[in-house]
Scaffold this active site. Structure first.
Site, PDB file in Angstrom:
ATOM      1  CG  ASP A  16      -1.684   1.225   1.435  1.00  0.00           C
ATOM      2  OD1 ASP A  16      -2.407   1.604   0.498  1.00  0.00           O
ATOM      3  OD2 ASP A  16      -1.578   1.852   2.509  1.00  0.00           O
ATOM      4  CG  ASP A  18      -1.516   7.754   0.607  1.00  0.00           C
ATOM      5  OD1 ASP A  18      -0.696   8.680   0.581  1.00  0.00           O
ATOM      6  OD2 ASP A  18      -2.256   7.468  -0.357  1.00  0.00           O
TER       7      ASP A  18
END
Length: 218
Positions: A16, A18
C-alpha cells in the site's frame, strides 16, 4: 516473529502507499477537513474510512447528483497539498533491497494523486503501480492486489501485502495474499494480519534464490 510469516518465502511484495510507504496523513487530514466543511460533513462521518477509495467514501456521504463534483473537489484539494509527504521509516531501505521486478504498489488513490505523492516523497517508483482508476472495485475488494499480482506475473498466493489499514488487509486476505501490517496509522488491535510491526524499519528483507523473506529487527 509471529508464526504466520516465519519461514515463509514470497515471489513478490505488494505495498500500500499512504501510511505504509509514505506519510501523507497531515496532508490527507487538511484536504478532507476542507472538503468536509465545504460539504457539510462532520468529522464523525469521516471516521473509519482510512484505506477506502475517495469515491466510495463520497458515495456514502453525498447525494448521487453531487458525487461527481464532490470527487473532483477532493481530488483537487489532495493534489494541491503535498506538504510534508515524506517516506516512512524503512521505506527507502525496503525499496532499494527488493528486486524492482518483484515489487508493486496498490493504492486507493487515483492515478494523478498517486503519481503526485510518489514524486513528492521521492520514493523509488515500482514499474507496477495499481490505483483505484485501474480496477472495477477498490479496497476492501481484492481487485487492487489481484491486478498488482497480474502486473508482476506472479500468483497472488505467493505475494506478501504490506498494509496499514483494515480495509487493505481485508482486500489482501480476499486476494489470497499473506499480510504484514504496520501500526503507522491504526492501532495494533485493529490490524488482523500474519505479522504486525511498528513500521518497515522493524523488519529486514532478505532476497535469495528461492524468493523474498523477512525477519524482525530490534
Amino acid at each position: 516473529m509471529q508464526v504466520g510469516l516465519s519461514g515463509r518465502v514470497f515471489d513478490a511484495v505488494i505495498f500500500d502507499m499512504d501510511g505504509t510507504l509514505v506519510d501523507s496523513t497531515p496532508a490527507v487530514v487538511r484536504a478532507w477537513t476542507t472538503w468536509a466543511l465545504e460539504h457539510g460533513v462532520t468529522a464523525e462521518q469521516l471516521t473509519g474510512n482510512h484505506g477506502v477509495p475517495a469515491a466510495s467514501i463520497i458515495a456514502r456521504l453525498v447525494p448521487v447528483d453531487g458525487r461527481e463534483r464532490a470527487l473532483a473537489r477532493i481530488t483537487e484539494l489532495e493534489i494541491a497539498d503535498l506538504d510534508g509527504v515524506v517516506p516512512l521509516p524503512g521505506t527507502l531501505d525496503a525499496l532499494r533491497t527488493l528486486p524492482a521486478d518483484r515489487v508493486a504498489i496498490a493504492t486507493s488513490c487515483t492515478r494523478p494523486l498517486a503519481e503526485a505523492r510518489i514524486r513528492a516523497s521521492a520514493v523509488p517508483r515500482p514499474s507496477v503501480v495499481v490505483t483505484v482508476d485501474d480496477v472495477e472495485h477498490g479496497k476492501p475488494a481484492p481487485d487492487p492486489f489481484l491486478a498488482a499480482a497480474r502486473g508482476l506475473g506472479v500468483d497472488p498466493g505467493r505475494c506478501l501485502v504490506v498494509e496499514d489499514a483494515p480495509a487493505g488487509l481485508e482486500a489482501a486476505r480476499a486476494a489470497g495474499c499473506a499480510t504484514l501490517a504496520v501500526t503507522t496509522t491504526t492501532p495494533r488491535e485493529e490490524l488482523h494480519a500474519d505479522l504486525v510491526v511498528a513500521d518497515l524499519a522493524a523488519v529486514r528483507w532478505e532476497v535469495g534464490e528461492s524468493g523474498i523473506s523477512l525477519t524482525p529487527v530490534g
